[in-house]
Design an enzyme around this catalytic site. Structure first.
Site, PDB file in Angstrom:
ATOM      1  N   HIS A  55       0.847  -1.191   0.000  1.00 38.10           N
ATOM      2  CA  HIS A  55       0.000   0.000   0.000  1.00 38.10           C
ATOM      3  C   HIS A  55       0.886   1.246   0.000  1.00 38.10           C
ATOM      4  O   HIS A  55       2.110   1.132   0.119  1.00 38.10           O
ATOM      5  CB  HIS A  55      -0.961   0.000   1.218  1.00 38.10           C
TER       6      HIS A  55
HETATM    7  P1  TYD Z   1      -2.237  -2.728   7.397  1.00 40.22           P
HETATM    8  O1  TYD Z   1      -1.520  -1.454   7.621  1.00 40.22           O
HETATM    9  O2  TYD Z   1      -3.188  -2.803   6.237  1.00 40.22           O
HETATM   10  O3  TYD Z   1      -1.167  -3.909   7.330  1.00 40.22           O
HETATM   11  P2  TYD Z   1      -0.478  -4.636   6.083  1.00 40.22           P
HETATM   12  O4  TYD Z   1      -0.490  -3.645   4.952  1.00 40.22           O
HETATM   13  O5  TYD Z   1       0.876  -4.988   6.586  1.00 40.22           O
HETATM   14  O6  TYD Z   1      -1.304  -5.860   5.805  1.00 40.22           O
HETATM   15  O7  TYD Z   1      -3.015  -3.112   8.723  1.00 40.22           O
HETATM   16  C1  TYD Z   1      -3.687  -4.343   8.883  1.00 40.22           C
HETATM   17  C2  TYD Z   1      -4.870  -4.104   9.804  1.00 40.22           C
HETATM   18  O8  TYD Z   1      -4.422  -3.636  11.083  1.00 40.22           O
HETATM   19  C3  TYD Z   1      -5.847  -3.058   9.267  1.00 40.22           C
HETATM   20  O9  TYD Z   1      -7.159  -3.552   9.461  1.00 40.22           O
HETATM   21  C4  TYD Z   1      -5.671  -1.858  10.147  1.00 40.22           C
HETATM   22  C5  TYD Z   1      -5.051  -2.411  11.424  1.00 40.22           C
HETATM   23  N1  TYD Z   1      -4.059  -1.473  12.004  1.00 40.22           N
HETATM   24  C6  TYD Z   1      -4.415  -0.689  13.085  1.00 40.22           C
HETATM   25  O10 TYD Z   1      -5.547  -0.746  13.594  1.00 40.22           O
HETATM   26  N2  TYD Z   1      -3.492   0.166  13.613  1.00 40.22           N
HETATM   27  C7  TYD Z   1      -2.236   0.278  13.098  1.00 40.22           C
HETATM   28  O11 TYD Z   1      -1.402   1.079  13.598  1.00 40.22           O
HETATM   29  C8  TYD Z   1      -1.895  -0.529  11.947  1.00 40.22           C
HETATM   30  C9  TYD Z   1      -0.533  -0.446  11.319  1.00 40.22           C
HETATM   31  C10 TYD Z   1      -2.831  -1.388  11.441  1.00 40.22           C
END
Ligand code: TYD
Length: 145
Positions: A55
């Site tokens: 992302h």
């Molecule tokens: P995401 O940033 O999309 O992780 P990746 O791209 O590594 O798969 O986050 C995954 C899930 O975790 C998403 O539903 C949002 C949640 N999240 C939080 O609630 N707080 C945070 O600080 C982060 C990084 C993620």
């Protein structure tokens, strides 16, 4: 808003305090890293070879550290791409705003520590590559105007 390139995203060498019984790496706001940290999160229990974090972010910048083990980070500014392997807890990759990033090739048991300049905000995410490219060209256009 400034339009950053992958060449503005560099490895920051963090301090190391050696000790026979283990080392310490301190990270201080604006001293070892060029932004103020509002949030820390870490990825762990990642199956070996897995990928995460495909992302972009509109405004957030971050420092990514392999606190344990290793993984590869690919960053893409819409024009150029590079892949950096992180495998030492005293190296951090500084990711500027508006980069598409993909973290992959995790070694099993690795820990990906992320120091972030903003609190969690889903509005700041660019979840698809298409959305990222659209946002990216809107910044370029606003800089050119
Ligand atoms: P995401 O940033 O999309 O992780 P990746 O791209 O590594 O798969 O986050 C995954 C899930 O975790 C998403 O539903 C949002 C949640 N999240 C939080 O609630 N707080 C945070 O600080 C982060 C990084 C993620």
């Amino acid at each position: 808003m400034k339009n950053h390139s992958i060449f503005d995203c560099s490895i920051i060498h963090l301090p190391r305090i050696y000790n026979r019984s283990g080392n310490i790496t301190p990270v201080e706001n604006l001293k070892n890293i060029p932004f103020e940290v509002k949030r820390v999160y870490y990825l762990y229990d990642i199956p070996g070879g897995e990928s995460r974090g495909a992302h972009g972010h509109k405004e957030l910048e971050s420092l990514i550290i392999a606190a344990s083990g290793s993984f590869d980070v690919t960053i893409d500014d819409g024009h150029n791409k590079k892949t950096v392997q992180l495998n030492r807890p005293y190296f951090g990759l500084h990711i500027r705003p508006c980069m598409w990033r993909d973290i992959h090739n995790f070694s099993s048991g690795s820990i990906c520590l992320v120091l972030a300049s903003e609190l969690y905000n889903e509005e700041d995410y660019l979840r698809s590559y298409e959305e990222f490219m659209k946002f990216n060209s809107s910044i370029i256009n606003s800089v050119v105007k």
